[in-house]
Design a protein around this motif. Sequence first.
Motif, PDB file in Angstrom:
ATOM      1  N   ALA A  73     -47.417 -37.431 -25.445  1.00 53.48           N
ATOM      2  CA  ALA A  73     -47.278 -38.692 -24.711  1.00 53.48           C
ATOM      3  C   ALA A  73     -46.761 -39.813 -25.607  1.00 53.48           C
ATOM      4  N   ILE A  74     -47.236 -39.854 -26.836  1.00 51.00           N
ATOM      5  CA  ILE A  74     -46.829 -40.920 -27.762  1.00 51.00           C
ATOM      6  C   ILE A  74     -45.368 -40.765 -28.153  1.00 51.00           C
ATOM      7  N   VAL A  75     -44.943 -39.554 -28.471  1.00 53.57           N
ATOM      8  CA  VAL A  75     -43.547 -39.311 -28.838  1.00 53.57           C
ATOM      9  C   VAL A  75     -42.634 -39.639 -27.655  1.00 53.57           C
ATOM     10  N   PHE A  76     -43.014 -39.219 -26.462  1.00 54.72           N
ATOM     11  CA  PHE A  76     -42.196 -39.513 -25.289  1.00 54.72           C
ATOM     12  C   PHE A  76     -42.122 -41.014 -25.020  1.00 54.72           C
ATOM     13  N   ALA A  77     -43.235 -41.712 -25.122  1.00 56.94           N
ATOM     14  CA  ALA A  77     -43.243 -43.157 -24.876  1.00 56.94           C
ATOM     15  C   ALA A  77     -42.363 -43.885 -25.884  1.00 56.94           C
ATOM     16  N   GLY A 109     -56.463 -40.409 -39.905  1.00 59.06           N
ATOM     17  CA  GLY A 109     -57.244 -41.512 -39.350  1.00 59.06           C
ATOM     18  C   GLY A 109     -56.467 -42.780 -39.063  1.00 59.06           C
ATOM     19  N   ASP A 110     -55.137 -42.763 -39.267  1.00 60.63           N
ATOM     20  CA  ASP A 110     -54.328 -43.942 -38.968  1.00 60.63           C
ATOM     21  C   ASP A 110     -54.102 -44.116 -37.466  1.00 60.63           C
ATOM     22  N   LEU A 111     -54.354 -43.071 -36.704  1.00 56.56           N
ATOM     23  CA  LEU A 111     -54.145 -43.071 -35.263  1.00 56.56           C
ATOM     24  C   LEU A 111     -55.249 -42.251 -34.626  1.00 56.56           C
ATOM     25  N   LYS A 112     -55.746 -42.726 -33.508  1.00 53.73           N
ATOM     26  CA  LYS A 112     -56.747 -41.964 -32.764  1.00 53.73           C
ATOM     27  C   LYS A 112     -56.184 -41.631 -31.390  1.00 53.73           C
ATOM     28  N   PHE A 113     -56.156 -40.328 -31.090  1.00 53.80           N
ATOM     29  CA  PHE A 113     -55.741 -39.907 -29.762  1.00 53.80           C
ATOM     30  C   PHE A 113     -56.857 -40.245 -28.787  1.00 53.80           C
ATOM     31  N   SER A 114     -56.489 -40.526 -27.558  1.00 54.04           N
ATOM     32  CA  SER A 114     -57.494 -40.755 -26.518  1.00 54.04           C
ATOM     33  C   SER A 114     -57.255 -39.767 -25.389  1.00 54.04           C
ATOM     34  N   ALA A 115     -58.132 -39.765 -24.415  1.00 55.13           N
ATOM     35  CA  ALA A 115     -58.039 -38.818 -23.311  1.00 55.13           C
ATOM     36  C   ALA A 115     -56.661 -38.907 -22.655  1.00 55.13           C
ATOM     37  N   GLY A 116     -55.956 -37.795 -22.628  1.00 55.61           N
ATOM     38  CA  GLY A 116     -54.654 -37.736 -21.988  1.00 55.61           C
ATOM     39  C   GLY A 116     -53.511 -38.311 -22.808  1.00 55.61           C
ATOM     40  N   ILE A 117     -53.821 -38.865 -23.972  1.00 54.39           N
ATOM     41  CA  ILE A 117     -52.764 -39.440 -24.806  1.00 54.39           C
ATOM     42  C   ILE A 117     -52.803 -38.767 -26.168  1.00 54.39           C
ATOM     43  N   GLY A 118     -51.922 -37.785 -26.296  1.00 54.08           N
ATOM     44  CA  GLY A 118     -51.780 -37.071 -27.559  1.00 54.08           C
ATOM     45  C   GLY A 118     -50.375 -37.256 -28.083  1.00 54.08           C
ATOM     46  N   SER A 119     -49.999 -36.414 -29.000  1.00 54.40           N
ATOM     47  CA  SER A 119     -48.685 -36.500 -29.626  1.00 54.40           C
ATOM     48  C   SER A 119     -47.566 -36.457 -28.590  1.00 54.40           C
ATOM     49  N   GLY A 163     -50.376 -51.261 -29.952  1.00 57.71           N
ATOM     50  CA  GLY A 163     -51.268 -51.124 -28.799  1.00 57.71           C
ATOM     51  C   GLY A 163     -52.117 -49.864 -28.864  1.00 57.71           C
ATOM     52  N   LEU A 164     -51.596 -48.838 -29.519  1.00 54.37           N
ATOM     53  CA  LEU A 164     -52.350 -47.598 -29.714  1.00 54.37           C
ATOM     54  C   LEU A 164     -53.271 -47.682 -30.928  1.00 54.37           C
ATOM     55  N   GLY A 165     -53.124 -48.780 -31.700  1.00 57.03           N
ATOM     56  CA  GLY A 165     -53.944 -48.948 -32.899  1.00 57.03           C
ATOM     57  C   GLY A 165     -53.461 -48.158 -34.094  1.00 57.03           C
ATOM     58  N   TRP A 166     -52.194 -47.742 -34.091  1.00 54.52           N
ATOM     59  CA  TRP A 166     -51.639 -46.947 -35.183  1.00 54.52           C
ATOM     60  C   TRP A 166     -51.513 -47.831 -36.420  1.00 54.52           C
ATOM     61  N   LYS A 167     -52.207 -47.434 -37.473  1.00 60.25           N
ATOM     62  CA  LYS A 167     -52.237 -48.196 -38.720  1.00 60.25           C
ATOM     63  C   LYS A 167     -51.108 -47.775 -39.644  1.00 60.25           C
ATOM     64  N   PRO A 168     -50.565 -48.656 -40.437  1.00 61.80           N
ATOM     65  CA  PRO A 168     -50.859 -50.087 -40.429  1.00 61.80           C
ATOM     66  C   PRO A 168     -50.158 -50.792 -39.267  1.00 61.80           C
ATOM     67  N   LEU A 169     -50.865 -51.753 -38.698  1.00 65.32           N
ATOM     68  CA  LEU A 169     -50.314 -52.547 -37.614  1.00 65.32           C
ATOM     69  C   LEU A 169     -49.130 -53.362 -38.130  1.00 65.32           C
ATOM     70  N   SER A 170     -48.297 -53.797 -37.218  1.00 69.59           N
ATOM     71  CA  SER A 170     -47.123 -54.574 -37.634  1.00 69.59           C
ATOM     72  C   SER A 170     -47.513 -55.913 -38.237  1.00 69.59           C
ATOM     73  N   SER A 171     -48.722 -56.364 -37.970  1.00 68.27           N
ATOM     74  CA  SER A 171     -49.207 -57.605 -38.590  1.00 68.27           C
ATOM     75  C   SER A 171     -49.684 -57.368 -40.024  1.00 68.27           C
ATOM     76  N   GLU A 172     -49.804 -56.093 -40.417  1.00 62.43           N
ATOM     77  CA  GLU A 172     -50.303 -55.738 -41.747  1.00 62.43           C
ATOM     78  C   GLU A 172     -49.213 -55.144 -42.660  1.00 62.43           C
ATOM     79  N   TRP A 173     -48.039 -54.898 -42.112  1.00 61.55           N
ATOM     80  CA  TRP A 173     -46.981 -54.225 -42.879  1.00 61.55           C
ATOM     81  C   TRP A 173     -45.639 -54.820 -42.479  1.00 61.55           C
ATOM     82  N   ASP A 174     -44.732 -54.951 -43.426  1.00 65.36           N
ATOM     83  CA  ASP A 174     -43.404 -55.498 -43.166  1.00 65.36           C
ATOM     84  C   ASP A 174     -42.466 -54.368 -42.741  1.00 65.36           C
TER      85      ASP A 174
END
Length: 127
Positions: free
Chosen positions: A47-51, A35-45, A91-102
């Motif tokens: 696409a994220i790994v490549f980006a 639940g730390d990351l939610k895939f969306s339409a057309g954006i799965g592992s 931007g993908l909402g992957w938790k923890p966000l950089s504002s929440e973790w060092d």
Amino acid sequence: MLEKASPERVAELNKLEELVIAGADDITNAAAECGDLKFSAGIGSDAIVFANWSIAFGSNALSQNASNSHCIKRLQDPFTVLHNANMLLDGLGWKPLSSEWDYRKTWRRVEQELFSEEVAYLESIGR
């Protein structure tokens, strides 16, 4: 560079690349499963790994090869690649966000605990 490498070396590089990508896929899929990351339409592992790879590769290539560019010269922070990855993953909402973790602290810890020899070598050659 690949044109200058032997076929055996290219094959070994491809095998190692596949291992890294498989590991990145595993991490990305585990984040989605917990639940730390939610895939969306057309954006799965894939696409994220490549980006993330594209951003890291481009950031490193530009910082090494465009050092005369004003855009590169004005960067004072040694964590530029990390910031770029954070922008993508936040931007993908992957938790923890950089504002929440060092992540700088985590980056330093990885350097010290996993890659100390490599960091020492790079420092010895002035990189």
